[in-house]
Structure formats: structure tokens, C-alpha cells
Write a protein that holds these residues in place. Sequence first.
Motif, PDB file in Angstrom:
ATOM      1  N   MET A   1      -4.130  18.635 130.937  1.00  0.00           N
ATOM      2  CA  MET A   1      -3.949  19.163 132.299  1.00  0.00           C
ATOM      3  C   MET A   1      -5.187  18.854 133.149  1.00  0.00           C
ATOM      4  N   VAL A   2      -4.963  18.262 134.314  1.00  0.00           N
ATOM      5  CA  VAL A   2      -6.073  17.902 135.191  1.00  0.00           C
ATOM      6  C   VAL A   2      -6.600  19.155 135.886  1.00  0.00           C
ATOM      7  N   LYS A   3      -7.932  19.259 135.947  1.00  0.00           N
ATOM      8  CA  LYS A   3      -8.575  20.389 136.612  1.00  0.00           C
ATOM      9  C   LYS A   3      -8.977  20.005 138.027  1.00  0.00           C
ATOM     10  N   ILE A   4      -8.977  20.997 138.916  1.00  0.00           N
ATOM     11  CA  ILE A   4      -9.414  20.752 140.281  1.00  0.00           C
ATOM     12  C   ILE A   4     -10.834  20.222 140.307  1.00  0.00           C
ATOM     13  N   GLN A   5     -11.654  20.688 139.360  1.00  0.00           N
ATOM     14  CA  GLN A   5     -13.045  20.249 139.318  1.00  0.00           C
ATOM     15  C   GLN A   5     -13.174  18.741 139.091  1.00  0.00           C
ATOM     16  N   ASP A   6     -12.129  18.140 138.552  1.00  0.00           N
ATOM     17  CA  ASP A   6     -12.161  16.699 138.273  1.00  0.00           C
ATOM     18  C   ASP A   6     -11.304  15.883 139.233  1.00  0.00           C
ATOM     19  N   ASP A   7     -10.265  16.509 139.788  1.00  0.00           N
ATOM     20  CA  ASP A   7      -9.384  15.764 140.704  1.00  0.00           C
ATOM     21  C   ASP A   7      -8.535  16.767 141.472  1.00  0.00           C
ATOM     22  N   SER A 555     -10.537  33.653 160.617  1.00  0.00           N
ATOM     23  CA  SER A 555      -9.354  34.487 160.367  1.00  0.00           C
ATOM     24  C   SER A 555      -9.703  35.624 159.412  1.00  0.00           C
ATOM     25  N   SER A 556      -9.016  36.745 159.566  1.00  0.00           N
ATOM     26  CA  SER A 556      -9.349  37.954 158.796  1.00  0.00           C
ATOM     27  C   SER A 556      -9.074  37.793 157.306  1.00  0.00           C
ATOM     28  N   ASP A 557      -8.116  36.944 156.947  1.00  0.00           N
ATOM     29  CA  ASP A 557      -7.749  36.776 155.541  1.00  0.00           C
ATOM     30  C   ASP A 557      -8.158  35.399 155.013  1.00  0.00           C
ATOM     31  N   PHE A 558      -9.315  34.906 155.458  1.00  0.00           N
ATOM     32  CA  PHE A 558      -9.742  33.558 155.093  1.00  0.00           C
ATOM     33  C   PHE A 558      -9.801  33.366 153.583  1.00  0.00           C
ATOM     34  N   SER A 559      -9.237  32.252 153.142  1.00  0.00           N
ATOM     35  CA  SER A 559      -9.289  31.859 151.738  1.00  0.00           C
ATOM     36  C   SER A 559      -9.621  30.378 151.671  1.00  0.00           C
ATOM     37  N   ALA A 560     -10.824  30.043 151.227  1.00  0.00           N
ATOM     38  CA  ALA A 560     -11.225  28.635 151.100  1.00  0.00           C
ATOM     39  C   ALA A 560     -10.324  27.927 150.094  1.00  0.00           C
ATOM     40  N   GLU A 561      -9.937  28.633 149.051  1.00  0.00           N
ATOM     41  CA  GLU A 561      -9.081  28.031 148.034  1.00  0.00           C
ATOM     42  C   GLU A 561      -7.742  27.614 148.632  1.00  0.00           C
ATOM     43  N   LEU A 562      -7.138  28.508 149.422  1.00  0.00           N
ATOM     44  CA  LEU A 562      -5.853  28.202 150.044  1.00  0.00           C
ATOM     45  C   LEU A 562      -5.996  27.061 151.053  1.00  0.00           C
ATOM     46  N   PHE A 563      -7.092  27.059 151.777  1.00  0.00           N
ATOM     47  CA  PHE A 563      -7.359  25.999 152.755  1.00  0.00           C
ATOM     48  C   PHE A 563      -7.379  24.634 152.067  1.00  0.00           C
ATOM     49  N   PHE A 564      -8.162  24.498 151.005  1.00  0.00           N
ATOM     50  CA  PHE A 564      -8.309  23.193 150.354  1.00  0.00           C
ATOM     51  C   PHE A 564      -7.063  22.806 149.553  1.00  0.00           C
ATOM     52  N   PHE A 603     -18.478  19.256 151.310  1.00  0.00           N
ATOM     53  CA  PHE A 603     -18.531  20.648 151.762  1.00  0.00           C
ATOM     54  C   PHE A 603     -18.868  21.602 150.623  1.00  0.00           C
ATOM     55  N   GLN A 604     -19.913  22.387 150.829  1.00  0.00           N
ATOM     56  CA  GLN A 604     -20.322  23.373 149.831  1.00  0.00           C
ATOM     57  C   GLN A 604     -19.228  24.414 149.624  1.00  0.00           C
ATOM     58  N   ASP A 605     -18.476  24.729 150.687  1.00  0.00           N
ATOM     59  CA  ASP A 605     -17.381  25.706 150.559  1.00  0.00           C
ATOM     60  C   ASP A 605     -16.367  25.262 149.510  1.00  0.00           C
ATOM     61  N   PHE A 606     -16.148  23.978 149.421  1.00  0.00           N
ATOM     62  CA  PHE A 606     -15.212  23.455 148.421  1.00  0.00           C
ATOM     63  C   PHE A 606     -15.756  23.675 147.016  1.00  0.00           C
ATOM     64  N   PHE A 607     -17.013  23.358 146.824  1.00  0.00           N
ATOM     65  CA  PHE A 607     -17.611  23.543 145.501  1.00  0.00           C
ATOM     66  C   PHE A 607     -17.631  25.020 145.106  1.00  0.00           C
ATOM     67  N   ASP A 608     -17.945  25.891 146.060  1.00  0.00           N
ATOM     68  CA  ASP A 608     -18.007  27.329 145.765  1.00  0.00           C
ATOM     69  C   ASP A 608     -16.625  27.893 145.453  1.00  0.00           C
ATOM     70  N   ALA A 609     -15.606  27.423 146.172  1.00  0.00           N
ATOM     71  CA  ALA A 609     -14.253  27.963 146.005  1.00  0.00           C
ATOM     72  C   ALA A 609     -13.711  27.724 144.609  1.00  0.00           C
ATOM     73  N   PHE A 610     -14.073  26.587 144.004  1.00  0.00           N
ATOM     74  CA  PHE A 610     -13.504  26.224 142.709  1.00  0.00           C
ATOM     75  C   PHE A 610     -14.553  26.106 141.599  1.00  0.00           C
ATOM     76  N   GLY A 611     -15.748  26.620 141.873  1.00  0.00           N
ATOM     77  CA  GLY A 611     -16.789  26.597 140.848  1.00  0.00           C
ATOM     78  C   GLY A 611     -17.157  25.195 140.397  1.00  0.00           C
ATOM     79  N   ILE A 612     -17.215  24.274 141.331  1.00  0.00           N
ATOM     80  CA  ILE A 612     -17.514  22.875 141.002  1.00  0.00           C
ATOM     81  C   ILE A 612     -19.021  22.687 140.950  1.00  0.00           C
TER      82      ILE A 612
END
Length: 629
Positions: A1-7, A555-564, A603-612
Motif C-alpha cells: 500500500m502506497v503511503k502519502i509520505q511517499d506519493d 475558515s473556522s473548520d480548516f483542515s490541511a489534510e482535507l485541503f491537500f 509547503f511546510q503545512d503539507f509536511f506537518d499535515a501528514f508527518g512527512i
Amino acid sequence: MVKIQDDLYEAVNADWLKKAKIRADMPSTSSFTDLYLSIEDDMRSDTEDFAAGKKETPDYLKNFVKLYQLANDWSAREKDAKDQIKSLLNRLEKVESFSDFSKQAAELDLDGYPTGFSFGVEPDFKQADRYIFWVGEPSTILPDTTYYADDNPQKEPLLKAWTQTTLQLLAANGYDQEQSDQIVKDAKAFDAKIAKLVLSREEQSRYYKNYHPKTIDQFAAYLDTIDLKNYVDSLVGRTVDKVVLSSERFWNSAAELFTEDNWPVFKNWLLADAVAVFSSYGSYDLFKQAGSFGRILTGTAQAPAPARAAYALAHSQFGFLLGDYFRRKHFSPEAKNNVEEMIRKMIAVYRDRLQHNDWLGKETIAKAVNKLDHIAIKIGYPDKIPARFLERTVDPDKSLLENSLKLSRQEAQFYLSRWDGKVDNTEWVMTPDTVNAYYDPQTNSINFPAGILQKPFYDFDRPASANYGGIGAVIAHEVSHAFDTNGARFDEKGSLNNWWTDQDLKEFEKRAQAIVDVWDGLKIDGAAINAKLILTENIADLGGVSAALQAAKGSSDFSAELFFRTWAEIWRMKSSPEYTKLLVSIDVHAPNKLRANEPVKNFQDFFDAFGIKDGDKMFRPKAKRVSLW
């Protein structure tokens, strides 16, 4: 299974990629094509009901329905078109010299014949509020000049496929083997000459450089075998004083191409093109033959079904009417207001980013903000259906080919009639049911047809972070085009005008080159990416993600994970190997997988959202991250 951290792309779209099937009449399946096909199926179903009398046809669609009925009457097409196509080709065959061609060129052009000359009326780069006469270049058989390189493995197989297709079309239209062989031989010989002179796709992509104004006398002096001044004046119906060339290189060598000795070769090149153009209006077998080379290029297994082909033809003439019907049925005022609010927020984010820019001088920042504040916003559909489409009529007593050529002539004459007039900034390039969006540098406008304002890009009822990762990033992408390496050369009024200080422009180009460097060497399915060809779109993607991410955080319910995740979803795509190769060669956009994966690595937000972290394939060290806007 491919991980987000890799692709990111593979991980988010794993289930879709596993299950998605490419339709036999399509070269790919993707978020864009799936939405486009669902809209088309819905509109076509209603069209069939209108045609069958099962639904009452709105008045403004009645001529569209008439054309659809003619297009879908394949027995009549088979009966009518054979003699009509032969008659059209005979008219071209009777042209015996360049002198003869010169006298007839404008009428042939207006009547739908390929003439080898790409003429038209468009806004003037230097005076964006006025229309001027533009002179383009002829098209080549293969999609780009790079295909003609001796070491390109696709060159000979594709030319062979084109040869076989064209020979079949010529035979089907009454040419014997000897005639057909000569036509094809000459067409390829002339095409090979053209391929050495015309702009490559990469050169075309830097369109701010492709502006070469000439007086009409200077233009006419390029050839003595064809009266170019008379050709242009006859098209417009008035005396034209100036033209703009998209390329000087072709015209500097044109006299070597259009010589009296080359007349038979040029004429056969036109015949080879014309037989394909006119055959598409014939029987279903002839229609399929006419489109077979395009399907070989894209790896599409089969032609569209008869009803789908008929709908596409009718839509090509009356698309703005169908688009208006679509938006009435599917695009609510609430959705339009919501998207408009998102755009305002995105522009506010962009304004803030420009005002707090740390590498531009104050003078350039002020002009950039001024340009941003002048961007016109077009959402969903034009305020009014263009009158010319409401005024056009279809005669059921005449054939499909006769009606189509009449309608095409009317459209050509409309555009030519605008010469030297004031530009209509309310005009849309895309119909409302189109699944796409665009920035127009000459009207300094961003345009979002109702077609793309649907899932998976936009949904009125889902969380804001998802919408910002979808349509929000698309909106900011289009805004970013105002400041890409092409758009940045045009001012707030849409004119080609350098509003940069020398120092700021130098820094801009340095940062743009850094984006080229990051992409240089990347591959997709073994095909090398041309980082210069896709630079403007990569700038827009990078700016789009950056601005949309900042807006989403409000937005009040911001989710970086959902965004990416949503960002990755909108780029999902499966395509034939042939289509992938074609897109890599000619498309100014990066392949979808790379569009999903590469921008987010900055983007650092991307790395933080998925623990990359360092060591993961999706990680990019700070020193190698790029940003522009």
C-alpha cells in the motif's frame, strides 16, 4: 500500500486508480473527463428527447435541435455527402496555379477549405482594446516540430499511420491508387518543409515574444506568387493597413515554399487536408476514417457512437445555447454567489501576498496590486447569450454539410468583421458547460464556466477546506496566470507593456528559472518532461496552492489534510500510453500526477499535515523549495 509520505497522488487516489476504466471512445479518464462526460450525457439525453418530441424544445434551442437531427441522420449523410464532398474537392482540383489560387483564396478560406494560411482577427497585444489582423502559421501533420527529429521514434510510425488513413479517405472519395499515392507523397514533402520553419510548442508557449507587427505592404512583400494584400482585404471586406505575425521565421522563408514549381505539391497538401475535413460530415464509416489518425495519436480505441458524434457536431455550432440551458438546469444563484465570495477572498489573499512581498520593489508592487485590482471576474456564464447564435438558422431541407459550412462561414465572418473595432470584454471563450477555467491576459479576466463548478472541484455543501483544495486552488491558479512569465508582461488593461523595474524583472526571471530547475529531469512513464514548456502552468499551480491554502486557513473548520487530499483528487487521471506521450510533447500543463505531487513539496503545512520528514519521498529540504507568489 502506497503511503502519502511517499506519493500523495497514488495514496489518495489508490482506490479510484484501481477501479477506473478508460472508455473505448476516450484516450483517458480523469476528474475533468468524468465530469465532462456526465454533463455531456445529461445534455445529450435531453437533446434526444427534444429531437424525438418527448420534451418541449425551448425556442432558443430549436435550431440546435435541427442541426442535431441532421447530424444524427446517418443514412441521409451517407446519401448526400458523397457527391457533395466530391464536388467540394473538385473545386480545389480546378485551381491550376498560384495565380488562380490567389484570386480564390479568401472565398476558399471562408467556405471552410484549408488554405495553409492561418489568418484571423484578435485583440492587439500593444493596444488590447482594439482588434487587429493576426497572421499565424500553417499546421503540421505531426503535433509538434520535435516529432520530426530523426531520433524521434514516433516520427515514422505516425507518418505511416497518417499515410494509410489519408489513402483510405482518398480512395473512399473516388481517387484511384496512382492519384492517391501522389497526393500523399506531395503532402508529406510539403509538410516536411513546413516543419523546419514553424514554431515549436515550447516557442509558442512564450507567446509574449510572438508579436511582430508589419504594415500590409511589408507583409505582402513576403510573396510574389500570392497577392497577400488582396487575400487579407477580401477576408475583412475593407482595406487593412497593418498585420501582426506570430512568427517572422516562417515568413522570412515563405518565398522558398510558395514557388511556382511547388504549386502541384502545395495543392496536393491542401487536398490531403481537405479530404479529411470534409469527410467528417459524411457517412459514419467516413466519419470514423476521418478521425482515425487522431485516435492513433491519442491511443483511443474506437470512434464515438453515432449519437455522441452528432451531438458534438451540433454543440460545436451552438455550444453557447446549450451552455445556457445547462446553467439554468444545474447552476444555482447560491452557488454562483458562493464561488464569487471565494474569488474575492482569493484576490484579497493575493493582494496581501503582493503587499508583503519581500523581493519586489515598492514601485513594482504598486503596479502589480493595480493589475490585480483590475482583474475582471466572470463566473458561470455570460450575462447575455451572444446574439449571433440566436440569429442563426438551420434549414432542414438542406444537408448537414451545407448547413455546417454556412454556419462556419457566418462565424468566420463575424470574427473578421471585428477588425479595427473596440474589443468586447464581455465575450467568453468557453461555453458555460465547459469543464475548465482560464485567465485571459488581454482582457485581464479570470473565467470560470459553470461546468467546472461541480464535484469534485466544488460542492456548495461540503467543508470549505475541500472547496479551497479543489476550485479554490483552480481560482488562485488562474489569478496566478496574471503574474506568470507570459501574463506578467501584460498590464492592467491587457496590453503588452513592461511595468517592471529592471532589477525586479531580473529577480522574477531568476525565481522562474528555479522552478524550471526543480522540474528539469523529471519523467512520467519514462517520458522526459520539458520544464520550459510547462513553466507558466507550474507557476500558476504553485501560486494557486499557496494562495488557496492561505485562504483556507481563514475558515473556522480548516483542515490541511482535507485541503491537500482534495488537491490530489482533482488531478487523478488514467490515460493510454500514446496519450501520455502526446501530452508530454505538446501540453503546456504538467502531467496530472506530477501536478498533484510536485507543488505541495514546497509547503511546510503539507509536511506537518501528514508527518512527512526527511527520508520520505514526498519530502523536499527547505533549501530546495521554490516559491514565486
